[in-house]
Design an enzyme around this catalytic site. Sequence first.
Site: not given
Length: 149
Positions: A119-121
């Site tokens: 999810p950081c991407q």
Amino acid sequence: MKENVFENNVAQLAHYIRHKCTNVRTERTVIFALACRDNIQLEIVVFYHQTYAAPLLTFRIWQLQVSDDIETRRLVFDQTLIDKLVTRNGSLRVDRRVDPAITLVDHPVLGKPFYQLHPCQSAQLLEDVALQGPESLEFWWNFYSSVLI
């Protein structure tokens, strides 16, 4: 991306997903879908990740087989298959600046093993493109679904 932006646009995101997937359904703010390629079926679940404030794309891989007109499917956890899904002719299917970090985790909603694009991407991608509302979700879906489907 704020959670209410995601929640308010779940139906619109489900509409975008229907362009590439079948059996798309929503349950509150979670979207479920299936996508097939060759003898592989992807079970896709999309939802909002509160910690990263971004949508999260998770999936499982099913190997489909037909024998004597009976179709069976087997859940597969195989890094070689992941590599095949995210590459085409040995080259990444997405922009080379993007590392599609795909990891196997226990699904935070369903409690079963799923692969996920970190999810950081998603959060970084949405920040970089600076789109708002449904346009940001459409961009996000088109970008990451191109990796898998």
